[in-house]
Design a protein around this motif. Structure first.
Motif, PDB file in Angstrom:
ATOM      1  N   ASP A  17      39.521  -2.772 -46.600  1.00  0.00           N
ATOM      2  CA  ASP A  17      38.200  -2.281 -46.202  1.00  0.00           C
ATOM      3  C   ASP A  17      38.221  -1.951 -44.719  1.00  0.00           C
ATOM      4  O   ASP A  17      39.250  -2.100 -44.045  1.00  0.00           O
ATOM      5  N   ALA A  18      37.087  -1.502 -44.184  1.00  0.00           N
ATOM      6  CA  ALA A  18      37.003  -1.083 -42.779  1.00  0.00           C
ATOM      7  C   ALA A  18      37.305  -2.217 -41.805  1.00  0.00           C
ATOM      8  O   ALA A  18      37.700  -1.963 -40.668  1.00  0.00           O
ATOM      9  N   ASP A  19      37.138  -3.469 -42.249  1.00  0.00           N
ATOM     10  CA  ASP A  19      37.420  -4.619 -41.388  1.00  0.00           C
ATOM     11  C   ASP A  19      38.858  -5.097 -41.511  1.00  0.00           C
ATOM     12  O   ASP A  19      39.232  -6.102 -40.899  1.00  0.00           O
ATOM     13  N   ILE A  23      41.997  -5.438 -50.170  1.00  0.00           N
ATOM     14  CA  ILE A  23      41.273  -5.265 -51.426  1.00  0.00           C
ATOM     15  C   ILE A  23      42.249  -5.315 -52.589  1.00  0.00           C
ATOM     16  O   ILE A  23      42.054  -6.038 -53.546  1.00  0.00           O
ATOM     17  N   THR A  64      36.265   8.045 -45.795  1.00  0.00           N
ATOM     18  CA  THR A  64      34.845   7.737 -45.634  1.00  0.00           C
ATOM     19  C   THR A  64      34.159   7.791 -47.000  1.00  0.00           C
ATOM     20  O   THR A  64      34.713   8.345 -47.950  1.00  0.00           O
ATOM     21  N   PRO A  65      32.966   7.225 -47.117  1.00  0.00           N
ATOM     22  CA  PRO A  65      32.254   7.283 -48.398  1.00  0.00           C
ATOM     23  C   PRO A  65      32.105   8.709 -48.946  1.00  0.00           C
ATOM     24  O   PRO A  65      32.191   8.918 -50.158  1.00  0.00           O
ATOM     25  N   HIS A  71      27.943   7.380 -51.217  1.00  0.00           N
ATOM     26  CA  HIS A  71      27.059   6.380 -50.616  1.00  0.00           C
ATOM     27  C   HIS A  71      26.359   5.601 -51.724  1.00  0.00           C
ATOM     28  O   HIS A  71      26.179   6.106 -52.834  1.00  0.00           O
ATOM     29  N   ARG A  72      25.956   4.391 -51.420  1.00  0.00           N
ATOM     30  CA  ARG A  72      25.223   3.582 -52.383  1.00  0.00           C
ATOM     31  C   ARG A  72      23.856   4.210 -52.656  1.00  0.00           C
ATOM     32  O   ARG A  72      23.212   4.726 -51.753  1.00  0.00           O
ATOM     33  N   PHE A 126      33.021   0.253 -54.610  1.00  0.00           N
ATOM     34  CA  PHE A 126      33.431   0.724 -53.289  1.00  0.00           C
ATOM     35  C   PHE A 126      32.473   1.760 -52.705  1.00  0.00           C
ATOM     36  O   PHE A 126      32.752   2.323 -51.655  1.00  0.00           O
ATOM     37  N   LYS A 129      31.537   2.375 -48.792  1.00  0.00           N
ATOM     38  CA  LYS A 129      32.570   1.722 -47.980  1.00  0.00           C
ATOM     39  C   LYS A 129      33.591   2.732 -47.455  1.00  0.00           C
ATOM     40  O   LYS A 129      33.971   3.663 -48.154  1.00  0.00           O
ATOM     41  N   THR A 130      34.028   2.489 -46.225  1.00  0.00           N
ATOM     42  CA  THR A 130      35.157   3.224 -45.670  1.00  0.00           C
ATOM     43  C   THR A 130      36.407   2.478 -46.097  1.00  0.00           C
ATOM     44  O   THR A 130      36.484   1.249 -45.967  1.00  0.00           O
ATOM     45  N   LEU A 131      37.361   3.206 -46.642  1.00  0.00           N
ATOM     46  CA  LEU A 131      38.569   2.604 -47.202  1.00  0.00           C
ATOM     47  C   LEU A 131      39.789   3.005 -46.380  1.00  0.00           C
ATOM     48  O   LEU A 131      39.897   4.141 -45.929  1.00  0.00           O
TER      49      LEU A 131
END
Length: 161
Positions: A17-19, A23, A64-65, A71-72, A126, A129-131
């Motif tokens: 994930d972006a952090d 995953i 990016t999403p 996007h959600r 996902f 989320k930025t992957l």
């Protein structure tokens, strides 16, 4: 051979994930994953990023999403019969299930589960989320006529018939 539409690609990847939290990865299983380029077997941002690469290439990809799972969409909760959920025998809040729909198989997240019905969030897990992918291309070859007809790669790491 370079990765292009109608090529069968074998690769290893690590997804974070972006952090930077892991995953999933194909490296622990020992077998690369195989897919058919240009046939929506992978998310669009992934296919775009590996286009033109070849065996032996290492690629770091940030998706990016917009180029991933979108996007959600808030309020995307539906009630479905528990018997339609696939992936486990006992369901709990937060688990991810697969559901067959008219648009194909979708992943959903359990919001609430009862004895016969479950409320599921229809956003992909996902979504929003930025992957980050670390990719190592193992092999690229022309797809067979059968793979093109079926819409997916066959053999090691691909679909087994």
């Amino acid at each position: 051979m370079k990765i292009a539409k109608d090529t069968a690609v074998q690769l290893h990847y690590t997804l974070k994930d972006a952090d930077g939290n892991l995953i999933e990865t194909t490296r622990q299983e020992g077998h690369p994953v195989a897919y058919l380029q240009g046939h929506r077997n992978m998310i669009q941002g992934f296919e775009d990023a590996v286009e033109g690469k070849e065996a032996g290439d290492h690629i770091d990809i940030t998706i990016t999403p917009e180029d991933g799972y979108g996007h959600r969409i808030e309020g995307s909760v539906q009630r479905v019969p528990v018997k339609h959920l696939q992936g486990a025998k006992v369901w709990k809040k937060g688990m991810v299930a697969s559901v067959h729909t008219e648009q194909g198989v979708r992943q959903v997240t359990i919001v609430k589960v009862g004895r016969f019905m479950a409320d599921v969030d229809t956003n992909h897990p996902f979504a929003g989320k930025t992957l980050q992918f670390e990719v190592d291309v193992v092999d690229v070859r022309a797809a067979t006529a059968e793979e093109l007809d079926h819409g997916h790669a066959h053999g090691l790491g691909g679909h087994q018939h």
